[in-house]
Scaffold this active site. Structure first.
Site: not given
Lengths: 185, 252, 405
Positions: C213, C217, C241-242, C285
């Site tokens: 921030h 972005s 959107k998220d 894994e």
């Protein structure tokens, strides 16, 4: 194309206004319901598990408990007091006037056989275990049990007589399997 | 968006294919199981038959320590039947009031009592081989239920030139092709109460079904919950998408 | 950044004393976000969502788990069988780890393609890498807890990596174990650290967001924000959107949880740990496989360990290794190809990592390892100097208009 600013556009203006309002409310509602439902497995996982519930009964052999003696058994992780009462103790419990009791219950409603008193041995004040099971223990002013934490006195029917506890010692659900054995739970 | 899903999927598939090396060479026989697929579920009658096989045959050597007798009620045994099964073996308990350990019959809350007191005792009785506990066998082997089924059906005559060690049996599936367990299954080995014909194949399928239930008893609940959750999520995601389109309408 | 006016008196009263609501407003509502972010930018919030799922399910699982060698395996099975919805919590946690890594890996590759690590976002990138390292540690520690065969042997192999350290190696390994082999003290401390590290990750994520921030972005055009016409408010545009992304994520994630919960797992981990028998084929894994391949590619113990850790350490220098002035791969015609090649190289590393170290897998693994470092250390610095990038649009909003045209 409208130039979007840094503030959200006014919801009720423009051709899309009402439809968006409805959509917003519907989506929020469905989302809120989903979130609430999703929380339940987490909450429920803290409830007793299946193996814990499977251990919810305890069988007790009474044949070795002589008159005037008490034994303590574990049921659902809590102590259960089983006292083989003397005739004196039974008489004392039966003849107590209701007016003297904070939580008035008849002695005969608290036992299945008068000589066997079965109680959950957890003080109804704040959960300590009252004394009175062993011969040398203080039994309080009424010959039953005495809670050392905050001084509650219980009588020979396990009823609260003096001190801060609000209720009698509770009687668990139990059944006589034979004359000398019971199953608690 | 498609790529988003394809990349991890491709990654995952490529990697998951790797451990399928462990068997004895012969390919596993893929069976169709009642619980296959999204809507598949256990066949309770089959589980009960499978339990009968396990109880009468397998349990003489193999344990099932993660399954409690009370769980048997789920596959259709009555409370009395389950209690009777539990009472067949004794378990060490105590100490009693005299300070002695004692044996008592099993209770519903007990887990399936193993046939041997410990691994050493099991080895001594089984020519040095340790019969594994079967509670998770279908989850603990590559190929899962198909592996266990294929192994049970995988006994064959020892091929020419293959040296079999003393007390061992030839098996097409087992790693190294030598297994300590004698062929455990044969036609009419058990008599089914529900009248199903007890062919070797049927017995193998039934017991593998039971073992799969023993390993994944939550599966039916999981799949039915999954279906509801998926339908709900489709609705919610659809709403999110519609709202997203509306909100973004003035941006592009 | 002026303080927003709050109508609610209580909120106002609190905010004047502790600017909680102002902070929230700035970071989740009015935060000016480039208007051209594509769906690849969803994976940051998805990773955070996955982290929250992991912490939540983990806390509840810990309530029923017993970190003791003789009880751990059975306590996990008790969770699966007897604890109410225990199977759900455990499968969410198990698969959640894989999906957390999927989100984070996509997030990282997105950053690589669009040059999100370049100035002024170097510290943002570093914090991301620290999160990745902490995640790897947490995942490894967590995998040990069920105390199956893979848990035990994974712990043995990975802790033995430290024995490659000259002189003090054996001392370090004994210290990690708290004994002379992986045993109960090891399990106890792994549980303790597995519970601690997610909160460290959470703190790193907070710093990651503060850095984000501050530098704002990045975006697919790679051009910085030049004015309000380039941005839209985070809420409602990117919140919705998220959320839509979360919906799609849940559909895929829960699809695995409900219908293929052991897809990412190893059958061997359903066999209780046995210190006397090693499984025939040990694999970590899937999310560790590329690094495992790099470890095995170097035929020297210490060298392998250095290469493996180096594979992540070198990424810290990425902002300077990539010498191009242009951020976004969209305007770098040659870089684009090398990016996809690098991605394929990583997938190949992952594939080789899951294969036994024998036959032709060895040279493939070595070639892929060589290319991994070659790409980062040689190709990227040269490319920035040699490549002729395409013309950049004038601004973010101009690039959006161009796309529409």
């Amino acid at each position: 194309m409208a130039q979007p600013s840094s503030t959200p556009p006014d919801d009720n203006k423009g051709p899309n206004g009402p439809r968006r309002d409805f959509l917003l409310i519907a989506t929020s509602a469905v989302g809120a319901v989903g979130t609430a439902l999703a929380l339940w497995p987490f909450v429920h996982s803290m409830n007793p598990a299946a193996d814990t519930l499977a251990l919810s009964t305890t069988e007790v052999d009474l044949s070795k408990v002589a008159e005037g003696m008490s034994i303590t058994v574990t049921w659902q992780g809590k102590p259960v007091f089983v006292r083989h009462r003397t005739a004196d103790e039974i008489k004392q419990a039966a003849e107590t006037p209701m007016a003297d009791l904070r939580d008035p219950k008849n002695d005969k409603d608290r036992v299945q056989k008068a000589e066997w008193l079965v109680l959950i041995g957890v003080c109804t004040h704040l959960g300590c275990i009252p004394l009175g099971q062993k011969a040398a223990d203080p039994k309080g002013d009424f010959g039953g049990w005495f809670c050392p934490c905050h001084g509650s006195h219980y009588d020979t029917s396990g009823r609260i007589r003096k001190g801060p506890a609000p209720l009698n010692l509770p009687v668990p659900k139990y059944t006589f399997l034979t004359d000398t054995s019971i199953r608690i739970g | 968006m498609l790529r988003t899903i394809l990349i991890p999927a491709a990654l995952a598939f490529g990697l998951a294919a790797t451990p399928a090396l462990a068997s004895g060479g012969a390919p596993l026989t893929k069976q169709s199981w009642s619980w296959d697929g999204v809507f598949g579920a256990y066949d309770q009658a089959q589980l009960k038959r499978g339990f009968q096989v396990f109880h009468e045959v397998c349990s003489n050597c193999h344990g099932l320590k993660l399954v409690a007798y009370r769980n048997l009620k789920v596959i259709g045994l009555s409370e009395e039947e389950a209690k009777a099964v539990a009472g067949e073996r004794e378990v060490k308990d105590g100490p009693n009031d005299e300070g002695e350990m004692f044996n008592r019959p099993g209770k519903l809350s007990d887990h399936y009592i193993p046939p041997f007191a410990n691994d050493q005792a099991a080895r001594v009785s089984n020519n040095g081989a340790l019969p594994p506990d079967l509670s998770l066998i279908t989850k603990a082997r590559v190929g899962g239920p198909d592996y266990v089924y294929s192994l049970l059906m995988g006994y064959a005559d020892t091929p020419e030139g293959f040296t079999l060690n003393d007390g061992m049996n030839y098996n097409k599936i087992f790693a190294g092709n030598q297994i300590g367990m004698a062929p455990p299954i044969a036609d009419d080995l058990v008599t089914y109460a529900d009248g199903t014909k007890a062919s070797a194949d049927q017995i193998a399928k039934d017991v593998v079904s039971f073992l799969n239930w023993a390993a994944e008893p939550e599966m039916d609940a999981r799949k039915s919950m999954g279906l509801k959750v998926m339908l709900f999520l489709l609705l919610l995601t659809g709403l999110f998408y519609a709202l997203k389109r509306k909100i973004w309408a003035d941006v592009h | 950044m002026s303080a927003p006016a709050f109508d609610n008196k209580i909120i106002k009263w609190i905010d004047e004393r502790l600017p909680l609501f102002t902070m929230l407003e700035h970071s989740t509502t009015s935060y000016p976000t480039p208007k051209n972010l594509n769906y690849w930018w969803n994976f940051g919030s998805l990773a955070l969502f996955a982290l929250v799922i992991m912490i939540l399910t983990g806390i509840f699982l810990a309530m029923s788990y017993t970190p003791h060698v003789s009880m751990a395996f059975d306590s996990v099975e008790r969770i699966m069988r007897d604890v109410n919805y225990g199977w759900l919590l455990r499968y969410l946690h198990m698969n959640g780890a894989s999906f957390f890594f999927i989100c984070v890996y996509i997030h990282i590759f997105r950053g690589m393609y669009y040059g999100s690590y370049k100035a002024p976002r170097e510290i943002l990138w570093w914090l991301g890498l620290l999160i990745l390292l902490a995640m790897m540690a947490t995942a490894f520690l967590g995998y040990v807890l069920p105390w199956g065969q893979m848990s035990f042997w994974g712990a043995t192999v990975i802790t033995n990596l430290f024995s490659a350290v000259p002189v003090v190696g054996d001392f370090i390994v004994t210290w990690l174990w708290g004994g002379f082999a992986v045993d109960n003290p090891t399990l106890n401390r792994f549980f303790s650290l597995h519970y601690l590290l997610p909160f460290v990750i959470f703190a790193l994520v907070a710093l990651h967001l503060i850095a984000l921030h501050t530098s704002k972005s990045s975006n697919p055009s790679g051009i910085e924000i030049k004015g309000p016409q380039d941005t839209i408010a985070f809420h409602p545009y990117y919140t919705i959107k998220d959320l839509y992304g979360v919906g799609v994520f849940l559909l895929v994630f829960l699809g695995f949880v409900f219908y293929a919960p052991n897809f990412f797992g190893e059958p061997d981990n359903y066999i209780p740990a046995n210190p006397m028998v090693t499984p025939t084929h040990i694999v970590p894994e899937w999310y560790f496989l590329p690094f495992y391949a790099i470890l095995r590619a170097i035929p020297d113990k210490l060298g392998g360990v250095i290469a493996m850790f180096g594979a992540i350490i070198v990424l810290f220098a990425l902002p300077w290794l990539d010498s191009s002035k242009v951020k976004s791969g969209r305007f770098r015609p040659v870089f684009k190809w090398f990016f996809w090649l690098f991605l394929v190289d990583c997938v190949v590393l992952g594939w080789v990592g899951g294969k036994p170290a024998e036959g032709h897998y060895i040279p493939i693994g070595q070639a892929a390892t060589a290319w991994y470092f070659l790409h980062l250390v040689v190709v990227l610095p040269l490319l920035g100097r040699l490549e002729k990038p395409l013309a950049l649009p004038a601004s973010i909003s101009a690039s959006v208009l161009k796309e529409k045209a």
